[in-house]
Enzyme design. Structure first.
Site, PDB file in Angstrom:
ATOM      1  N   GLY A  51      63.228 -41.001 148.673  1.00  0.00           N
ATOM      2  CA  GLY A  51      62.047 -41.858 148.817  1.00  0.00           C
ATOM      3  C   GLY A  51      61.016 -41.235 149.734  1.00  0.00           C
ATOM      4  O   GLY A  51      61.084 -40.045 150.031  1.00  0.00           O
ATOM      5  N   ASN A  52      60.054 -42.030 150.127  1.00  0.00           N
ATOM      6  CA  ASN A  52      59.036 -41.534 151.051  1.00  0.00           C
ATOM      7  C   ASN A  52      58.629 -42.653 152.002  1.00  0.00           C
ATOM      8  O   ASN A  52      59.098 -43.784 151.869  1.00  0.00           O
ATOM      9  CB  ASN A  52      57.844 -40.971 150.272  1.00  0.00           C
ATOM     10  CG  ASN A  52      57.216 -42.024 149.382  1.00  0.00           C
ATOM     11  OD1 ASN A  52      56.643 -42.993 149.865  1.00  0.00           O
ATOM     12  ND2 ASN A  52      57.363 -41.852 148.073  1.00  0.00           N
TER      13      ASN A  52
END
Ligand code: CTP
Length: 404
Positions: free
Chosen positions: A209-210
């Site tokens: 993810g980020n």
């Protein structure tokens, strides 16, 4: 609404729900509007003047004979885009229905050409009383907007219809009323926004993810909504709360984002790709939870590129919608603009909003500092560059300004 903030008068009359008016004031102020509060004497029995002044960031008007020299009731009535009376007691509804000018609020409402929204709050019997019902019918017929009341717990031990609508509903109804009036520069414009950060699965419990919180996308949604737009938000993982009245569509991975955005885009006038979409996904997602190796050896994940949603949307045949992309760059001063112009050409969109990111900047912070690069509509003329900084809502308004 317009790109300028709304001038809002919040009228508070004397009921226990007056404490909920604090949320209404706070919401309007945090959306960037100019708020002036007019309270009746009875309202000040329920909420303190200091709270109202602190939240509205303006002095509170109460008496008809305060500051007569400035002819306050006429000025406030004439300059207001919208007057929101919350709570509106049975007595104040009767007063408004009969055009009585017995207090400052009554005068202001008579002097206004703006919209008037009322949020009634009272006991069920008083609400159901024929006198109140007839007064409300008169107000509706005159174009007043009535929000609520809801059904639920009342002041005493009783429950029923009469509870004031929640602050968020009153705010949403006020914006919708302004939008319906057609005084908004995005009135009826359909805006599709993507936001949040995608999560690419590794196995059933893990993902790549980020750090995107979705806050800038939500700010754009709120700004667009406040200017009269009809907003849909296609969201990946978000920490920010999706505003009431926005249609939400979930798309957690780059693939789903591609699917939803390409499915929806043609129905919109403006499409804004604010989501942080993964550039790579795991090529061989495991159906079983991966175990760590017993000998301490490294693990390699094979990543494959995802499809660029923005570039795909840009190349829609016979594209009618205006397309905005974002560029998060770890660029040094001066480089950002060059990179943004390059990305505008490479992605083929109409506007690129570029911001500088680092470990500390741009993501997860309340403010943003961007360069907005818009393709010129005249061939051969270089793109227009505007800088905007401030909280994410004011940056959102600058982005929308570049489109209207
Ligand atoms: N974007 C997209 N689909 C992807 C990746 C990104 O639509 N698979 C969009 C983002 O929503 C954003 C814009 O592309 O609007 C910029 O993304 P960014 O990652 O900054 O740029 P890249 O195209 O990935 O270029 P680079 O990594 O080389 O800077």
């Amino acid at each position: 609404m317009m790109s300028r903030p709304l001038r809002i008068v919040v009228g508070i009359t004397g009921g226990i729900a007056a404490y909920k008016a604090l949320g209404v004031i706070r919401g309007f102020v945090s959306d960037g509007h100019h708020v002036e509060v007019v309270a009746t004497d009875a309202a000040l029995e329920f909420v303190g003047r200091s709270s109202l002044e602190a939240l509205s960031r303006n002095s509170v008007s109460v008496g008809l004979y305060d500051d007569v020299a400035s002819v306050r009731h006429v000025r406030m009535g004439q300059t207001a885009d919208i007057i929101v009376v919350a709570p509106a007691t049975a007595n104040s509804l009767a007063q408004l229905a009969h055009g009585l000018a017995s207090n400052l609020l009554g005068n202001i409402v008579l002097a206004t050409r703006g919209l008037v929204v009322v949020a009634p709050a009272m006991h069920t019997e008083m609400w159901m009383n024929r006198a109140t019902q007839e007064n409300v019918a008169t107000l509706v017929e005159r174009g007043f907007v009535v929000v609520g009341p809801a059904s639920g717990a009342l002041t005493g031990d009783d429950a029923g219809v009469g509870r004031m609508a929640e602050a968020s509903e009153i705010i949403a109804a006020s914006y919708a009323a302004v939008a319906a009036q057609g005084s908004s520069d995005l009135s009826g414009v359909r805006v599709l926004i993507s936001g949040g950060g995608t999560q690419e699965p590794i196995d059933p419990v893990r993902f790549i993810g980020n750090r995107s919180s979705g806050a800038q996308a939500v700010a754009i949604a709120r700004a667009a909504q406040a200017r009269g737009a009809i907003v849909t938000l296609v969201h990946a993982h978000m920490e920010a709360e999706i505003p009431l009245g926005v249609t939400a569509v979930e798309a957690l991975t780059a693939d789903k984002m591609l699917h939803e955005m390409t499915r929806l885009a043609a129905q919109f006038d403006i499409v804004i790709m604010a989501a942080a979409v993964a550039d790579y996904r795991v090529a061989d997602v495991s159906d079983a939870k991966l175990k760590k190796s017993s000998d301490g050896s490294n693990r390699t994940l094979l990543l494959e590129q995802t499809t660029d949603v923005l570039a795909t949307l840009a190349s829609t045949p016979d594209r009618k919608f205006r397309l905005v992309g974002f560029a998060a760059e770890t660029a040094r001063n001066g480089e950002l603009q060059t990179l943004a112009v390059e990305k505008l050409d490479r992605k083929g969109c109409d506007v690129i909003v570029a911001n500088e990111v680092s470990w500390e900047r741009g993501i997860g912070t309340p403010n943003n500092d961007v360069v907005i690069v818009s393709r010129s509509r005249v061939r051969g003329v270089p793109p227009e560059v505007v800088q905007a900084s401030g909280d994410k809502l004011s940056v959102a308004h600058r982005i929308l300004d570049s489109l209207v």
